[in-house]
Design a protein around this motif. Structure first.
Motif, short mmCIF file in Angstrom:
data_model
loop_
_atom_site.label_atom_id
_atom_site.label_comp_id
_atom_site.label_asym_id
_atom_site.label_seq_id
_atom_site.Cartn_x
_atom_site.Cartn_y
_atom_site.Cartn_z
N LYS A 1 0.80 -1.33 -0.02
CA LYS A 1 -0.06 0.11 0.04
C LYS A 1 0.86 1.24 0.23
O LYS A 1 0.42 2.37 -0.66
N LEU A 2 1.89 1.06 0.70
CA LEU A 2 3.09 2.44 0.97
C LEU A 2 3.39 2.43 -0.58
O LEU A 2 4.06 3.86 -0.78
N SER A 3 3.71 1.70 -1.51
CA SER A 3 3.99 1.94 -2.85
C SER A 3 2.88 2.72 -3.58
O SER A 3 3.21 3.53 -4.71
N LYS A 4 1.62 2.89 -3.24
CA LYS A 4 0.79 3.98 -3.90
C LYS A 4 0.30 5.05 -2.87
O LYS A 4 -0.45 6.12 -3.50
N LYS A 5 0.42 4.74 -1.75
CA LYS A 5 -0.25 5.67 -0.83
C LYS A 5 1.00 6.40 -0.08
O LYS A 5 1.92 5.85 0.35
N GLN A 6 0.38 7.43 0.75
CA GLN A 6 1.47 8.40 1.42
C GLN A 6 1.64 7.57 2.85
O GLN A 6 2.65 8.16 3.73
N SER A 7 0.43 7.00 3.17
CA SER A 7 0.50 6.48 4.63
C SER A 7 -0.25 4.99 4.73
O SER A 7 -1.33 4.90 3.71
N SER A 8 -0.14 4.21 5.68
CA SER A 8 -1.02 3.04 5.62
C SER A 8 -1.34 2.74 7.31
O SER A 8 -0.25 3.06 8.09
N LYS A 9 -2.55 2.19 7.63
CA LYS A 9 -2.75 1.94 9.03
C LYS A 9 -2.70 0.31 8.96
O LYS A 9 -3.29 -0.37 8.25
N VAL A 10 -1.98 0.02 10.02
CA VAL A 10 -2.04 -1.38 10.71
C VAL A 10 -2.73 -1.65 11.72
O VAL A 10 -2.47 -0.99 12.85
N ARG A 11 -3.78 -2.52 11.92
CA ARG A 11 -4.61 -2.89 12.91
C ARG A 11 -4.21 -4.14 13.47
O ARG A 11 -4.54 -5.26 12.81
N ILE A 12 -3.78 -4.05 14.81
CA ILE A 12 -3.35 -5.46 15.68
C ILE A 12 -4.31 -5.56 16.83
O ILE A 12 -4.19 -4.77 17.54
N ASP A 13 -4.80 -7.00 16.90
CA ASP A 13 -5.34 -7.06 18.26
C ASP A 13 -4.19 -7.85 19.11
O ASP A 13 -3.70 -8.85 18.73
N VAL A 14 -4.06 -7.09 20.29
CA VAL A 14 -3.08 -7.56 21.26
C VAL A 14 -3.55 -7.75 22.56
O VAL A 14 -4.21 -6.94 23.19
N ASN A 15 -3.64 -8.99 22.99
CA ASN A 15 -4.32 -9.40 24.21
C ASN A 15 -5.90 -9.08 24.35
O ASN A 15 -6.21 -8.46 25.45
N GLY A 16 -6.42 -9.07 23.12
CA GLY A 16 -7.88 -8.67 23.41
C GLY A 16 -7.89 -7.01 23.11
O GLY A 16 -9.16 -6.53 22.82
N SER A 17 -6.96 -6.41 22.99
CA SER A 17 -6.84 -4.84 22.70
C SER A 17 -6.58 -4.52 21.28
O SER A 17 -5.37 -4.99 20.91
N ARG A 18 -7.57 -3.78 20.82
CA ARG A 18 -6.92 -3.25 19.63
C ARG A 18 -6.16 -2.18 19.44
O ARG A 18 -6.00 -1.25 19.92
N THR A 19 -4.85 -2.26 18.57
CA THR A 19 -3.74 -1.38 18.30
C THR A 19 -3.72 -0.85 17.22
O THR A 19 -3.47 -1.88 16.18
N GLU A 20 -3.76 0.39 16.85
CA GLU A 20 -3.74 0.89 15.42
C GLU A 20 -2.50 1.70 15.22
O GLU A 20 -2.22 2.74 16.11
N ILE A 21 -1.58 1.45 14.34
CA ILE A 21 -0.34 1.99 13.97
C ILE A 21 -0.36 2.48 12.62
O ILE A 21 -0.74 1.85 11.71
N THR A 22 -0.22 3.94 12.46
CA THR A 22 -0.19 4.42 11.18
C THR A 22 1.49 4.65 10.88
O THR A 22 2.34 5.23 11.43
N ILE A 23 1.69 4.25 9.56
CA ILE A 23 3.02 4.00 8.94
C ILE A 23 2.97 5.07 7.82
O ILE A 23 2.09 4.88 6.86
N SER A 24 3.98 6.07 7.89
CA SER A 24 4.09 6.85 6.55
C SER A 24 5.20 6.46 5.69
O SER A 24 6.03 5.59 5.99
#
Length: 545
Positions: free
Chosen positions: A256-279
């Motif tokens: 996605k970063l080859s086409k967009k300026q940023s991408s979001k990665v959503r990960i479930d960690v021990n039942g908690s949603r973690t959202e990481i934005t990578i530019s």
């Protein structure tokens, strides 16, 4: 046609052929809805071995039963082995499983597969090439030859878009390896008096531990650390299922970063949603040193041909979709960069080359292959396409025998470089040597591979060929040996003619006792195969005096 080209990749592999109209086409992997097969093997149990995307999905959850990136290990000295369910697998056998998956892919669509050409990185030495060919044969394939990956890519390009007298730089960044090669494309006249397109390799360089995997690893570690920081955990506390989720999502984020300026990665960690934005900027910063390494290798190959003027740069390999790669290459070669079928060009070029070999008279490659290919029906369009090309590749290393030479009052064990890096393949060289002593029962002829351009050098080995030190400048490597048995009463002036032949598939060594015309050519025997007392085996010497 039953002739195919195979791009045996570090992360993904691909197989192609020429259709009846002479157009290269990749065989579709309908099972994974892709043109590629993941070069990953999962040993689920002793009765089931999985190859491809389904195997890749088990990397984090059952990583101890998954093998990937085996191309980085094939043919390497003291290479690792893998054990599953009481059976040991070598990198050659793992590679054969991947090639068998490609073979089955063709057969599952009702087609036959017989003759193949397999691609290898241009800088692969003899052991890597021999191991690759062995893997193909183990998979039940008739390996016509090997072809260097950049050469195959250039052949695919030339088949689609002819430009007379062009100097092309192929920048090939795959999933696990990097190649950079300079190729001269021009018109020439063949032996039949016909104009053909000549592809001549001028210089090559590369790195077999640099590829898209390294970009993935940087992004994986970045997301893993972010998950740990946000949830107050250490990396060891992240569950394997979560790691697998991160691994699959960072690969998607990279695309996605080859086409967009940023991408979001959503990960479930021990039942908690973690959202990481990578530019894209962050991703480029964390991998800038990798890009710089590729450009350093580009500079190094340009230095091999002082004053060379590059007309076109071909971007090959799936990793060249990344804008950071395109921008770096464009900055160095303004308005000269083309991205040519990055994922499939190598396999398509190999398919063209395989068909060229089959079309040749006799259907074999310079006498080095076995099997009869002359019965295969060649469509006229295929004959017409393959008749347009001739390919000249280069030797990736220097090669020669270890022999005794007189230096003053002393006998010194030296390496004579018969064939040097960058010579046209196939390359052949012969020289006559002599037994070290009268009444010698046998000669132990050692063959070496090295990175030196010197005519003669003292290798980093003793007289038995045993490595003594590591010489990074010359990178001397013992390839193997052959034993020449001599008849009784053989004089030390008896000529022994030694011949080295190097082609894309490897090295062939032959020794001939010119007095008896007895030929010895059993090569690459290991120490354990040789049942002979070392004290009774002597070397050859350079001078007859």
């Amino acid at each position: 046609m039953s002739t195919y080209g195979i791009d045996l990749g570090t992360t993904y592999s691909c197989i192609a052929r020429l259709d009846s109209n002479g157009n290269p086409e990749v065989i579709r992997n309908n099972e994974d809805d892709s043109n590629m097969v993941a070069s990953v093997v999962f040993f689920e149990n002793e009765h089931n071995v999985v190859v491809g995307q389904a195997a890749k999905e088990n990397i984090e959850t059952d990583g101890d039963r998954v093998v990937q990136f085996v191309k980085r290990e094939i043919g390497k000295p003291n290479g690792r082995t893998y054990e599953f369910d009481g059976k040991t697998y070598t990198p050659v056998e793992i590679s054969a499983l991947i090639l068998t998956r490609l073979k089955n892919l063709v057969e599952s669509q009702g087609n036959e597969i017989e003759n193949v050409v397999i691609t290898v990185p241009a800088y692969f030495g003899l052991e890597e090439r021999s191991a690759t060919k062995q893997a193909g044969e183990l998979a039940g394939l008739h390996v016509l030859s090997l072809i260097n990956e950049p050469t195959a890519a250039a052949l695919s390009y030339c088949a689609r878009q002819f430009q007379e007298d062009r100097t092309i730089l192929v920048y090939d960044l795959g999933g696990g390896t990097f190649d950079v090669t300079i190729i001269k494309m021009s018109m020439t006249r063949n032996a039949q008096g016909k104009d053909v397109q000549k592809i001549n390799v001028l210089a090559s360089d590369g790195e077999d531990t640099l590829g898209g995997k390294d970009w993935d690893d940087r992004l994986f570690n970045h997301v893993l650390r972010a998950c740990c920081d946000e949830n107050g955990l250490t990396p060891e506390e992240i569950e394997v299922e979560t790691r697998q989720d991160i691994r699959s999502k960072v690969e998607d984020a990279k695309r996605k970063l080859s086409k967009k300026q940023s991408s979001k990665v959503r990960i479930d960690v021990n039942g908690s949603r973690t959202e990481i934005t990578i530019s894209r900027a962050d991703f480029e910063n964390m991998t800038s040193d990798l890009v710089n390494t590729t450009m350093m290798l580009v500079d190094r190959v340009l230095d091999k041909i002082p004053g060379v003027e590059i007309d076109t740069v071909l971007l090959v390999g799936g990793s060249t979709y990344m804008p950071m790669i395109q921008n770096a290459v464009e900055a160095k070669f303004p308005d000269k960069v083309q991205q040519h079928d990055p994922d499939q060009a190598v396999a398509k070029g190999a398919a063209i080359y395989a068909s060229m070999l089959v079309v040749e008279e006799g259907g074999v490659n310079s006498g080095e292959t076995s099997g009869d290919t002359s019965d295969e029906k060649i469509p006229p369009a295929v004959e017409q396409l393959t008749a347009k090309f001739t390919v000249e590749d280069q030797t990736p290393r220097s090669f020669g025998p270890g022999v005794m030479d007189t230096k003053g009052s002393k006998q010194v064990y030296v390496l004579e470089n018969f064939i040097k890096i960058g010579e046209k393949m196939p390359a052949v060289f012969s020289k006559t040597y002599y037994p070290l002593e009268d009444n010698q029962e046998r000669v132990r002829l050692r063959a070496f591979e090295n990175m030196s351009l010197e005519d003669t050098l003292i290798p980093c080995v003793d007289e038995e060929g045993n490595p003594q030190t590591t010489d990074p400048a010359n990178a001397v490597k013992l390839l193997g040996e052959l034993i020449v048995n001599l008849p009784p009463d053989t004089s030390r002036t008896t000529p022994i003619k030694v011949t080295f032949k190097v082609d894309a598939s490897g090295v062939h060594v032959e020794a001939v006792n010119t007095k008896t015309n007895e030929v010895f050519e059993t090569f690459l025997r290991t120490e354990s195969d040789i049942d002979v007392e070392k004290s009774a085996v002597h070397q050859l010497r350079i001078s007859a005096d």
